[in-house]
Design a protein around this motif. Sequence first.
Motif, PDB file in Angstrom:
ATOM      1  N   GLU A 138      10.655  -6.321  13.595  1.00 16.64           N
ATOM      2  CA  GLU A 138      10.309  -6.554  12.199  1.00 16.64           C
ATOM      3  C   GLU A 138      11.402  -7.329  11.478  1.00 16.64           C
ATOM      4  O   GLU A 138      11.130  -8.066  10.522  1.00 16.64           O
ATOM      5  CB  GLU A 138      10.046  -5.232  11.486  1.00 16.64           C
ATOM      6  CG  GLU A 138      11.203  -4.256  11.500  1.00 16.64           C
ATOM      7  CD  GLU A 138      10.834  -2.916  10.875  1.00 16.64           C
ATOM      8  OE1 GLU A 138      10.452  -2.903   9.683  1.00 16.64           O
ATOM      9  OE2 GLU A 138      10.910  -1.888  11.573  1.00 16.64           O
ATOM     10  N   MET A 139      12.656  -7.201  11.946  1.00 17.77           N
ATOM     11  CA  MET A 139      13.752  -7.950  11.330  1.00 17.77           C
ATOM     12  C   MET A 139      13.589  -9.449  11.554  1.00 17.77           C
ATOM     13  O   MET A 139      13.854 -10.264  10.669  1.00 17.77           O
ATOM     14  CB  MET A 139      15.089  -7.462  11.883  1.00 17.77           C
ATOM     15  CG  MET A 139      15.491  -6.073  11.416  1.00 17.77           C
ATOM     16  SD  MET A 139      14.558  -4.729  12.215  1.00 17.77           S
ATOM     17  CE  MET A 139      15.409  -4.629  13.805  1.00 17.77           C
ATOM     18  N   THR A 140      13.133  -9.814  12.759  1.00 20.72           N
ATOM     19  CA  THR A 140      12.860 -11.223  13.034  1.00 20.72           C
ATOM     20  C   THR A 140      11.640 -11.691  12.260  1.00 20.72           C
ATOM     21  O   THR A 140      11.644 -12.767  11.648  1.00 20.72           O
ATOM     22  CB  THR A 140      12.654 -11.446  14.541  1.00 20.72           C
ATOM     23  OG1 THR A 140      13.850 -11.125  15.245  1.00 20.72           O
ATOM     24  CG2 THR A 140      12.288 -12.892  14.837  1.00 20.72           C
ATOM     25  N   TYR A 141      10.590 -10.871  12.252  1.00 25.62           N
ATOM     26  CA  TYR A 141       9.358 -11.268  11.562  1.00 25.62           C
ATOM     27  C   TYR A 141       9.596 -11.525  10.082  1.00 25.62           C
ATOM     28  O   TYR A 141       9.017 -12.449   9.492  1.00 25.62           O
ATOM     29  CB  TYR A 141       8.278 -10.213  11.757  1.00 25.62           C
ATOM     30  CG  TYR A 141       6.972 -10.582  11.089  1.00 25.62           C
ATOM     31  CD1 TYR A 141       6.315 -11.776  11.417  1.00 25.62           C
ATOM     32  CD2 TYR A 141       6.400  -9.762  10.121  1.00 25.62           C
ATOM     33  CE1 TYR A 141       5.126 -12.132  10.795  1.00 25.62           C
ATOM     34  CE2 TYR A 141       5.213 -10.112   9.498  1.00 25.62           C
ATOM     35  CZ  TYR A 141       4.584 -11.295   9.834  1.00 25.62           C
ATOM     36  OH  TYR A 141       3.419 -11.649   9.215  1.00 25.62           O
ATOM     37  N   ASP A 142      10.460 -10.730   9.469  1.00 24.15           N
ATOM     38  CA  ASP A 142      10.770 -10.932   8.054  1.00 24.15           C
ATOM     39  C   ASP A 142      11.340 -12.319   7.788  1.00 24.15           C
ATOM     40  O   ASP A 142      11.177 -12.866   6.695  1.00 24.15           O
ATOM     41  CB  ASP A 142      11.764  -9.873   7.570  1.00 24.15           C
ATOM     42  CG  ASP A 142      11.114  -8.518   7.366  1.00 24.15           C
ATOM     43  OD1 ASP A 142       9.866  -8.461   7.292  1.00 24.15           O
ATOM     44  OD2 ASP A 142      11.848  -7.514   7.301  1.00 24.15           O
ATOM     45  N   LYS A 143      11.995 -12.891   8.793  1.00 21.78           N
ATOM     46  CA  LYS A 143      12.613 -14.212   8.645  1.00 21.78           C
ATOM     47  C   LYS A 143      11.648 -15.364   8.943  1.00 21.78           C
ATOM     48  O   LYS A 143      11.895 -16.497   8.538  1.00 21.78           O
ATOM     49  CB  LYS A 143      13.815 -14.333   9.578  1.00 21.78           C
ATOM     50  CG  LYS A 143      14.940 -13.323   9.339  1.00 21.78           C
ATOM     51  CD  LYS A 143      15.717 -13.653   8.096  1.00 21.78           C
ATOM     52  CE  LYS A 143      16.925 -12.740   7.948  1.00 21.78           C
ATOM     53  NZ  LYS A 143      17.686 -13.014   6.704  1.00 21.78           N
ATOM     54  N   VAL A 144      10.571 -15.078   9.670  1.00 21.67           N
ATOM     55  CA  VAL A 144       9.741 -16.175  10.183  1.00 21.67           C
ATOM     56  C   VAL A 144       8.276 -16.060   9.784  1.00 21.67           C
ATOM     57  O   VAL A 144       7.446 -16.845  10.245  1.00 21.67           O
ATOM     58  CB  VAL A 144       9.845 -16.257  11.727  1.00 21.67           C
ATOM     59  CG1 VAL A 144      11.288 -16.460  12.163  1.00 21.67           C
ATOM     60  CG2 VAL A 144       9.266 -15.000  12.391  1.00 21.67           C
ATOM     61  N   ARG A 145       7.927 -15.104   8.927  1.00 21.96           N
ATOM     62  CA  ARG A 145       6.517 -14.812   8.659  1.00 21.96           C
ATOM     63  C   ARG A 145       5.741 -16.025   8.155  1.00 21.96           C
ATOM     64  O   ARG A 145       4.516 -16.101   8.344  1.00 21.96           O
ATOM     65  CB  ARG A 145       6.390 -13.649   7.675  1.00 21.96           C
ATOM     66  CG  ARG A 145       6.984 -13.890   6.316  1.00 21.96           C
ATOM     67  CD  ARG A 145       6.689 -12.731   5.346  1.00 21.96           C
ATOM     68  NE  ARG A 145       7.342 -11.493   5.724  1.00 21.96           N
ATOM     69  CZ  ARG A 145       6.673 -10.374   5.998  1.00 21.96           C
ATOM     70  NH1 ARG A 145       5.350 -10.360   5.941  1.00 21.96           N
ATOM     71  NH2 ARG A 145       7.326  -9.268   6.316  1.00 21.96           N
ATOM     72  N   ASP A 146       6.411 -16.986   7.513  1.00 22.21           N
ATOM     73  CA  ASP A 146       5.713 -18.168   7.008  1.00 22.21           C
ATOM     74  C   ASP A 146       5.606 -19.279   8.049  1.00 22.21           C
ATOM     75  O   ASP A 146       4.991 -20.319   7.773  1.00 22.21           O
ATOM     76  CB  ASP A 146       6.429 -18.712   5.770  1.00 22.21           C
ATOM     77  CG  ASP A 146       6.355 -17.748   4.591  1.00 22.21           C
ATOM     78  OD1 ASP A 146       5.364 -17.012   4.483  1.00 22.21           O
ATOM     79  OD2 ASP A 146       7.318 -17.732   3.783  1.00 22.21           O
TER      80      ASP A 146
END
Length: 222
Positions: free
Chosen positions: A111-119
Amino acid sequence: IVEYEGTVDKFEGDAIIAFWGAPSIQEDHALQACYASIDMQKSIKIIDARFVAEGRPKIAVRMGLNTGLMVVGNMGSAQRMDYTIMGDSVNLASRLEGANKAYGSDIMISEMTYDKVRDGVDVRELDALRVVGKNEPIKVFELLERKGESSEPLANLTAAFELALEHYKQRDYAKALAGFTACVEMMPEDRPSQVYCKRCAVYLENPPADDWDGVFNLTEKG
């Protein structure tokens, strides 16, 4: 990895360990790591198809990505030194690589990575889990494609999977099983859907305790 300005740390057994964000600062380090992983999986599928056509064994590669603070620098002694990475964030990425085995996924991101790349990427939520050696649960996602570039069948599958997962979170295992079964019918080779079908069938027979927090505990590294 190099094409996306990553640093290849080492080859360890059959694994490649790499990182982004050092030695130079990269504001989009997480996205570059995701794009590199997506492109590597596409290349692996091409190689795999060729191997199968040649009568050789199938190949598959699992990948784990995490984003966080870590120690980066020259480590070792005067006799032997490596420019490398250390820390809990590094260890979690390794655990996520192994956790793919439990879900049949190819690329698992935290989720830490996803928060950075969600767009910038298409994903589907897989689960909330505790990996071996960690007490705190994390939400994990399967990395699928660049944003908006998933094929129509994959996009439809992802939408159906997310709906079934919501039923699962609400402990409505009958509806969840029906939803994941529909996912398997849509894409028979989809392994995460197969995994959830089996899990829901088990929970229908033996429901989790009332105080279960909904977190799946992995018992092996993968």
